[in-house]
Design a protein around this motif. Structure first.
Motif, PDB file in Angstrom:
ATOM      1  N   LEU A 110      74.423   8.983  49.780  1.00 45.82           N
ATOM      2  CA  LEU A 110      74.727   7.584  50.063  1.00 45.82           C
ATOM      3  C   LEU A 110      74.697   7.323  51.574  1.00 45.82           C
ATOM      4  O   LEU A 110      74.138   6.318  52.033  1.00 45.82           O
ATOM      5  CB  LEU A 110      76.088   7.215  49.490  1.00 45.82           C
ATOM      6  CG  LEU A 110      76.557   5.773  49.715  1.00 45.82           C
ATOM      7  CD1 LEU A 110      75.609   4.783  49.058  1.00 45.82           C
ATOM      8  CD2 LEU A 110      77.978   5.579  49.196  1.00 45.82           C
ATOM      9  N   ASN A 111      75.287   8.245  52.343  1.00 47.60           N
ATOM     10  CA  ASN A 111      75.291   8.085  53.803  1.00 47.60           C
ATOM     11  C   ASN A 111      73.873   8.052  54.359  1.00 47.60           C
ATOM     12  O   ASN A 111      73.589   7.334  55.326  1.00 47.60           O
ATOM     13  CB  ASN A 111      76.071   9.221  54.457  1.00 47.60           C
ATOM     14  CG  ASN A 111      77.570   9.141  54.175  1.00 47.60           C
ATOM     15  OD1 ASN A 111      78.068   8.104  53.743  1.00 47.60           O
ATOM     16  ND2 ASN A 111      78.263  10.233  54.416  1.00 47.60           N
ATOM     17  N   GLN A 118      72.066   4.492  53.143  1.00 50.22           N
ATOM     18  CA  GLN A 118      72.554   3.203  53.641  1.00 50.22           C
ATOM     19  C   GLN A 118      71.781   2.757  54.885  1.00 50.22           C
ATOM     20  O   GLN A 118      71.388   3.560  55.718  1.00 50.22           O
ATOM     21  CB  GLN A 118      74.046   3.311  53.975  1.00 50.22           C
ATOM     22  CG  GLN A 118      74.927   3.313  52.734  1.00 50.22           C
ATOM     23  CD  GLN A 118      76.389   3.490  53.074  1.00 50.22           C
ATOM     24  OE1 GLN A 118      76.748   4.191  54.009  1.00 50.22           O
ATOM     25  NE2 GLN A 118      77.256   2.839  52.308  1.00 50.22           N
ATOM     26  N   TRP A 169      68.318  -0.773  49.915  1.00 49.08           N
ATOM     27  CA  TRP A 169      68.878   0.505  49.474  1.00 49.08           C
ATOM     28  C   TRP A 169      69.815   0.347  48.264  1.00 49.08           C
ATOM     29  O   TRP A 169      69.878   1.235  47.407  1.00 49.08           O
ATOM     30  CB  TRP A 169      69.603   1.200  50.623  1.00 49.08           C
ATOM     31  CG  TRP A 169      70.918   0.587  51.018  1.00 49.08           C
ATOM     32  CD1 TRP A 169      71.141  -0.371  51.954  1.00 49.08           C
ATOM     33  CD2 TRP A 169      72.204   0.909  50.460  1.00 49.08           C
ATOM     34  NE1 TRP A 169      72.475  -0.688  52.024  1.00 49.08           N
ATOM     35  CE2 TRP A 169      73.155   0.083  51.129  1.00 49.08           C
ATOM     36  CE3 TRP A 169      72.658   1.791  49.477  1.00 49.08           C
ATOM     37  CZ2 TRP A 169      74.516   0.142  50.837  1.00 49.08           C
ATOM     38  CZ3 TRP A 169      74.011   1.849  49.196  1.00 49.08           C
ATOM     39  CH2 TRP A 169      74.928   1.030  49.864  1.00 49.08           C
ATOM     40  N   ARG A 170      70.534  -0.767  48.173  1.00 45.06           N
ATOM     41  CA  ARG A 170      71.459  -0.947  47.051  1.00 45.06           C
ATOM     42  C   ARG A 170      70.711  -1.003  45.714  1.00 45.06           C
ATOM     43  O   ARG A 170      71.143  -0.387  44.728  1.00 45.06           O
ATOM     44  CB  ARG A 170      72.283  -2.230  47.235  1.00 45.06           C
ATOM     45  CG  ARG A 170      73.384  -2.112  48.272  1.00 45.06           C
ATOM     46  CD  ARG A 170      74.187  -3.400  48.369  1.00 45.06           C
ATOM     47  NE  ARG A 170      75.291  -3.256  49.297  1.00 45.06           N
ATOM     48  CZ  ARG A 170      76.488  -2.802  48.967  1.00 45.06           C
ATOM     49  NH1 ARG A 170      76.745  -2.469  47.707  1.00 45.06           N
ATOM     50  NH2 ARG A 170      77.440  -2.699  49.876  1.00 45.06           N
ATOM     51  N   TRP A 180      69.478   2.390  44.878  1.00 44.12           N
ATOM     52  CA  TRP A 180      70.601   3.262  44.518  1.00 44.12           C
ATOM     53  C   TRP A 180      71.025   3.028  43.068  1.00 44.12           C
ATOM     54  O   TRP A 180      71.279   3.980  42.323  1.00 44.12           O
ATOM     55  CB  TRP A 180      71.768   2.989  45.465  1.00 44.12           C
ATOM     56  CG  TRP A 180      72.948   3.898  45.291  1.00 44.12           C
ATOM     57  CD1 TRP A 180      74.101   3.631  44.626  1.00 44.12           C
ATOM     58  CD2 TRP A 180      73.079   5.228  45.802  1.00 44.12           C
ATOM     59  NE1 TRP A 180      74.956   4.701  44.679  1.00 44.12           N
ATOM     60  CE2 TRP A 180      74.361   5.698  45.406  1.00 44.12           C
ATOM     61  CE3 TRP A 180      72.262   6.059  46.559  1.00 44.12           C
ATOM     62  CZ2 TRP A 180      74.825   6.964  45.740  1.00 44.12           C
ATOM     63  CZ3 TRP A 180      72.721   7.325  46.901  1.00 44.12           C
ATOM     64  CH2 TRP A 180      73.979   7.767  46.486  1.00 44.12           C
ATOM     65  N   LYS A 226      83.938   3.752  49.027  1.00 44.14           N
ATOM     66  CA  LYS A 226      83.393   4.874  49.766  1.00 44.14           C
ATOM     67  C   LYS A 226      84.493   5.893  50.061  1.00 44.14           C
ATOM     68  O   LYS A 226      85.609   5.520  50.417  1.00 44.14           O
ATOM     69  CB  LYS A 226      82.751   4.384  51.075  1.00 44.14           C
ATOM     70  CG  LYS A 226      82.094   5.495  51.884  1.00 44.14           C
ATOM     71  CD  LYS A 226      81.431   4.930  53.130  1.00 44.14           C
ATOM     72  CE  LYS A 226      80.790   6.049  53.947  1.00 44.14           C
ATOM     73  NZ  LYS A 226      80.131   5.512  55.167  1.00 44.14           N
TER      74      LYS A 226
END
Length: 294
Positions: A220-221, A224, A229-230, A233, A288
């Protein structure tokens, strides 16, 4: 000279087994040094390291295996750097086979070897052992398909390491990020099946979940900030949820486990782990968490 670098955090018994396996290398002990870098253990492994004359102990306060490895590199003298984890055991020919391959390889070649599951009972697979026997530590896949090698079994010329630069901190998957930089710098990874390291299977499904929680936060890091990206993901999370249907065949055809009972166990853990991964990926979009290792 080869410098073997081992990051350590609260695993003294496993470190003892690791150092013992290095004492038993077929390559003479005069050809390599061993550097253990403790990363903030509740009790530093001074007595463990003292029992092994080829090893010395350093400490790194910045948390993460990457910074610990970097401290080892800065304090090493070898022309070749070999990385192994404290919870691994090296095959007696690990260093010899890696060095022979590296000597004959072209400049800019970085080696990654085979990581196999270490099991105490060769006649019976636990469910987690069966699963990890198929899906864990797939270094051949990492190297040939994804362009990186895990840092639990890695060998590189110091000059090439200096060209690529140090490992990243705990917020990233340092092996993937370092591998990406190595490829951009013109290096290439080579899989060496004779360069064997053994890693114990996780002891429980809970430990497997903890491993994936850490890796998912790393992913995730790294994801982002990229455009869209969302959406990617979420699509990836849904793909992970449905992926066991594809990987059933991989379990049934694997030569790393034996017997139908072991294969059924592996499939059960596969379904549970992929469901947990998908659920965690989606939940992290709202909550997070900090990355911890070991």
């Amino acid at each position: 000279l080869i410098s073997v670098i081992i990051p350590h955090l609260n695993q003294p018994d496993m470190l003892e087994a690791c150092l013992t396996s290095l004492d038993q290398q077929s390559l003479g002990v005069s050809v390599f040094e061993v550097i253990v870098v403790d990363n903030g253990s509740a009790s530093p492994p001074e007595q463990v390291v003292a029992r092994h004359p080829t090893a010395r102990l350093l400490c790194e306060r910045q948390p993460g295996p990457g910074p610990a490895r970097n401290k080892g590199v800065r304090n090493s003298i070898g022309h070749v750097l070999a990385f192994i984890d404290a919870d691994c055991r090296a095959h007696p020919d690990w260093l010899r086979n890696g060095l022979l391959t590296l000597r004959s390889a072209s400049d800019g070649t970085i080696l990654g070897g085979d990581v196999r599951i270490w099991r105490g009972d060769d006649n019976r697979f636990t469910a987690v052992e069966a699963y990890e026997g198929v899906f864990a530590y797939r270094f051949k896949h990492y190297i040939e398909r994804q362009g990186f090698a895990g840092t639990g079994n890695l060998m590189v010329h110091r000059a090439d390491f200096d060209l690529v630069g140090s490992f990243a901190g705990i917020e990233l998957a340092e092996d993937i990020e370092w591998g990406q930089r190595a490829c951009r710098a013109g290096c290439r990874f080579l899989y060496v099946p004779e360069m064997v390291v053994f890693h114990p299977a996780r002891r429980s499904l809970r430990e497997l979940y903890a491993k994936w929680d850490r890796q998912i936060q790393h992913y995730l890091n790294m994801a982002q900030g990229r455009p869209g990206w969302r959406i990617r993901w979420i699509v990836r999370a849904l793909a992970v949820l449905g992926s066991p249907a594809i990987d059933f065949a991989k379990v049934l055809g694997s030569d790393r486990i034996q017997g139908m009972s072991a294969r059924v166990k592996a499939i059960a853990i596969l379904v549970a782990v992929r469901a947990h991964r998908a659920r965690t990926m989606l939940s992290l979009l709202q909550d997070k968490k900090a990355v911890v290792w070991n």
